[in-house]
Design an enzyme around this catalytic site. Structure first.
Site, PDB file in Angstrom:
ATOM      1  N   ASP A  85      -8.972  -5.047  -5.885  1.00 13.75           N
ATOM      2  CA  ASP A  85      -8.521  -3.762  -5.350  1.00 13.75           C
ATOM      3  C   ASP A  85      -9.017  -2.661  -6.285  1.00 13.75           C
ATOM      4  OD1 ASP A  85      -7.181  -1.573  -4.298  1.00 13.75           O
ATOM      5  OD2 ASP A  85      -5.225  -2.576  -4.214  1.00 13.75           O
ATOM      6  N   SER A 129       0.849  -1.199   0.000  1.00 15.77           N
ATOM      7  CA  SER A 129       0.000   0.000   0.000  1.00 15.77           C
ATOM      8  C   SER A 129       0.884   1.249   0.000  1.00 15.77           C
ATOM      9  CB  SER A 129      -0.939  -0.076   1.209  1.00 15.77           C
ATOM     10  OG  SER A 129      -1.689   1.107   1.368  1.00 15.77           O
TER      11      SER A 129
END
Lengths: 505, 360
Positions: free
Chosen positions: B275, B177
């Site tokens: 995602d 991330s």
């Protein structure tokens, strides 16, 4: 530049299932059940595999409910008080209750008014007035008081190093070698090494120098059997924490209760009555803020010398008793039966709540060398933390603190038997002791955490001190090394003193 | 689509907690965040062959890093005075890891990341340095990159981390991330300063842009995360007034710089098919390719973010295998190791043949 790329797709399951997004999002594997809760336990969450599906459903429910709420409504849930996040099931359950509005009446004590309490501390003018929240209903929440099972049996050695210099490493090596020599009763070698340490220490600066000097002195005392005078308790309990509690009591909705403080301290070497001084100051404050206040001081060499009858505790219907022990319990481990006697005296007082503060260190193991190693790391971290930025000139407080710590080091390293009173033990051991003695934990919540953090920022800003939540207890540490553990207890089988918890936090 | 129950519980719990912490006015409930975050101490006692200790790299910024090292057969219980003992192998990969949390959440000592870093040590026979960088919104761009850079310089200058083969530190940058984003930007700084980075490992790296991409529209709100959440994090990290085409967020966007002709480290980029920011991650991979850089994409179709936090899915094992290969391909293999590899390959071929015969 060589171009080399490969693409790998991973797909683990049947694409046909993906049509229903809000349908079953997870796959239950009956075989994996037991393993799953172990996996989550490693990540800090205690969920029984039998509860897993239930927790998942509650999470999904919360997600749905929160999804339809306004954006504002969600973060205000952050203002309620949270307890023990490791108990995932309990935490989620409480959130659901909060969000749906519970059946019981709203209780302002369960709003996180920790900032409000902090402003009650005299002299704290730093806090801006809090914006009043457009009334989100505050529902009462019972403090979770399940007793936590004791933690894993493997010992942990947390270490924080300052970006170390080469010479520091040699010093540590020599200190360890000397301690090893002492452990093996090779006093000739120990003697040679302790002199060498002195030499090495003198070429150091800052925290390392001080720590090495104190440890060298302590080792020398042990080797030459020149034992230090009785460890003098400088009565750190000069009553600093009581004004905050008194202010909070004064502001209690419905008026303050009468407050009776019983202080127990050691005899003072210079004949001053430190306890009475404390009592007078607090009485003055009480008069100013309008609290009915009574103070009694008891002088005793050890808590174990006291009998509960001496304290004249009134029955629980008349008087609510809280017991506060800051660094007072570990010395009792020096005499056989000491801790048991005091704990049973405490129980006899039928306290609503008992708060315990102890050093988070293992300085009471049976092997000298292990104690030495633990202490070396603990006090190195402590001295490092006191070092500060080095810009401000060292203060009186700093010098006193270092002296105080130096005495502790001496006691841990040079003394034995009943003289060795600095018998610090980690929280896991205190937990076991308290639970065995018939106490259950009272979880310190996010409001206590916040207050502690804010106070730290006020008094030690930027120095790296941190508060950490650990199974309902709070640990004060320097960066990632816990230094002090605070916990709260009630008699097993009784109601939690939840209001008191609020005020005592 | 199905993920394991425990993964779902873990991710959901995180998302729920995160929702409590972000305030609409852009502030962050840091106290509650720290209270809720499950942390673990460093442990100089080896557990499953890995021990750890924390180092305060920069006192001024309180920059801490957690070092993870493999325990050796010769030294099963490292001496506390010898935590920084020199590495002994010919080649020791040193992975500088940046934890995720969208620049605002988590720490190096968060349990999920401590666990992940320990796995990386065993997987890659590496030393892992997990950087506790400063977080948003209290510390905006470029604080996280500055801290990453400080850590990189520190690692590069440790004599005890130098591989025996060439007395150099063999550095990899990794992160998930926001950590992936940081790895990219720190790698850029490394090039400018002549520090060699051997590879970048980006797990679900956090990139974005002003435009709303197809995946963002399609997956908005579908797996616990909304576009609004991502917008909040970018507003919290980027300098005030900047939009998401700032190069920190969109390195190959209108304000990005070209990496053509630059010796950028080879990259392994893992993208989860569920995602919502995957289009930006795929665009990142394309950007690297277009600039002639070496990059390998691992597209995990049925994976949600955070799938690598629990070792109970095929995705997890696929990714860990690739990471291991990515890092070990630079290691000189001993002849013995090569022989074992060949035997292993032959055995696999044998089994495949057997199965084929069996299945007809």
């Amino acid at each position: 530049m060589k171009r080399d790329h490969q693409e790998i797709s991973g797909s683990g399951s049947n694409p046909a299932e993906s049509s229903s997004i809000k349908g079953k999002l997870w796959e239950e594997d009956p075989d994996a059940g037991g393993m799953d809760d172990e996996l989550l336990a490693v990540l800090g969450y205690k969920v029984r595999s039998s509860d897993m599906a239930d927790v998942a459903q509650k999470l999904e429910m919360l997600e749905k409910v929160m999804g339809t709420a306004q954006e504002d409504g969600i973060s205000q849930l952050g203002d309620t008080v949270h307890f023990n996040p490791s108990d995932l099931s309990g935490w989620v359950q409480n959130l659901l209750i909060e969000f749906n509005g519970s059946t019981t009446t709203p209780d302002p004590n369960f709003n996180d008014d920790s900032e409000y309490d902090l402003r009650a501390i005299p002299g704290v003018a730093a806090y801006p007035p809090v914006k009043s929240d457009p009334g989100l209903e505050n529902t009462r929440k019972r403090a979770k008081t399940e007793s936590s099972s004791s933690s894993s049996s493997t010992t942990t050695r947390p270490v924080v190093l300052i970006d170390s210099q080469e010479t520091g490493v040699r010093l540590v090596h020599t200190l360890m070698a000397c301690a090893e020599a002492v452990q093996q009763d090779n006093l000739k070698l120990a003697d040679a090494l302790v002199k060498h340490i002195g030499l090495l220490a003198s070429s150091q600066t800052g925290a390392m120098r001080k720590v090495a000097t104190y440890f060298a002195e302590a080792l020398a005392r042990r080797i030459y059997r020149i034992f230090p005078p009785d460890s003098l308790d400088p009565s750190y309990n000069e009553g600093m924490q009581w004004p905050a509690l008194m202010q909070a009591l004064a502001l209690r909705p419905g008026g303050p209760p009468a407050f009776r403080l019983t202080g127990i301290g050691p005899p003072q070497p210079d004949d001053t009555d430190a306890l009475q001084q404390v009592g007078w100051k607090l009485a003055e404050l009480a008069e100013r803020i309008g609290i009915e206040f009574e103070f009694r001081g008891f002088v005793a060499n050890s808590l174990a010398d006291l009998e509960p009858e001496m304290l004249d505790i009134r029955p629980p219907e008349i008087e609510v008793v809280a017991v506060n022990a800051v660094f007072e319990l570990h010395p009792l481990l020096a005499r056989p039966g000491g801790i048991e006697k005091v704990v049973s005296s405490i129980k006899a007082m039928k306290p609503k709540i008992v708060t315990v503060v102890e050093q988070e260190a293992n300085h009471n193991g049976p092997v000298f060398l292990d104690r030495f190693t633990e202490a070396l790391h603990y006090y190195s971290t402590l001295f490092d933390s006191l070092e500060g930025s080095g810009v401000a000139p060292p203060s009186q407080d700093l010098a006193m603190s270092e002296l105080y710590l130096g005495r502790q080091i001496c006691n841990v390293v040079a003394c034995e038997g009943m003289d060795r009173v600095e018998r610090h033990e980690p929280l896991t051991q205190w937990r076991t002791r308290m639970e065995t003695a018939g106490f259950s934990p009272v979880h310190l919540g996010s409001n206590a955490y916040k207050q502690a953090s804010m106070l730290l920022a006020l008094f030690a800003s930027g120095d790296g001190y941190r508060v950490e939540e650990n199974n309902g207890c709070l640990m004060l540490g320097w960066h990632t090394r816990p230094l002090i553990a605070t916990s709260a207890w009630r008699l097993a089988g009784t109601e939690s003193g939840s209001e008191l918890t609020q005020e005592l936090s | 689509m199905a993920v394991s129950l425990s993964t779902w519980v873990l991710i959901s719990n995180f998302k729920l907690a995160y929702n409590l912490l972000r305030r609409p006015d852009g502030t962050f409930n840091r106290h509650l965040a720290e209270f809720l975050d499950r942390k673990v101490p460093a442990n100089a006692n080896p557990v499953d062959g890995v021990f750890s200790f924390d180092v305060l790299i920069d006192r001024g910024t309180s920059l801490l890093s957690r070092i993870y090292r493999p325990a050796t057969a010769e030294e099963p219980q490292p001496n506390i005075a010898e935590l920084e003992k020199p590495v002994t192998a010919e080649v020791v990969p040193v992975i500088i890891f940046f934890h995720g949390g969208s620049f605002a959440h988590s720490s190096a000592n968060s349990a999920i990341y401590d666990t992940l870093c320990r796995r990386l040590v065993s997987l890659c026979k590496a030393v892992v340095v997990s950087v506790n960088y400063r977080r948003a919104p209290e510390n905006r761009y470029p604080c996280a990159y500055d801290d990453g850079w400080t850590a990189l310089k520190w690692v590069n200058s440790r004599p005890w981390l130098q591989s025996q083969k060439d007395s150099k530190v063999h550095i990899y940058l990794a992160g998930d991330s926001s950590g992936g984003n940081i790895a990219h930007h720190v790698a850029l700084r490394a090039i400018e300063s002549g520090i060699d980075v051997l590879g970048n490992i980006l797990l679900n790296p956090m990139f974005g842009g002003q435009e709303r991409t197809e995946s963002e529209k399609r997956l908005d709100g579908k797996y616990c995360v909304t576009l609004r959440d991502w917008d909040w994090y970018w507003r919290a990290y980027l300098p005030e007034g900047e939009d998401r085409d700032h190069p920190a967020c969109n390195p190959f966007g209108p304000n990005g710089r070209s990496l053509e002709g630059i010796k950028f480290p080879k990259s392994l980029v893992v993208v989860a098919g569920l995602d919502l920011i995957q289009d930006w991650q795929l665009a990142y991979v394309e950007g690297l390719k277009k600039a002639g850089q070496e990059v390998k994409l691992l597209y995990m179709e049925q994976a949600t973010i955070g799938f690598f936090l629990l070792p109970n899915s095929n995705h997890f094992h696929t990714v860990t295998d690739e990471i291991s290969k990515f890092v070990s391909s630079d290691c000189i293999k001993t002849i013995g190791e090569r022989i074992m590899q060949c035997i292993g390959a032959l055995l696999c071929v044998d089994y495949v043949c057997l199965f084929k015969c069996f299945l007809g």
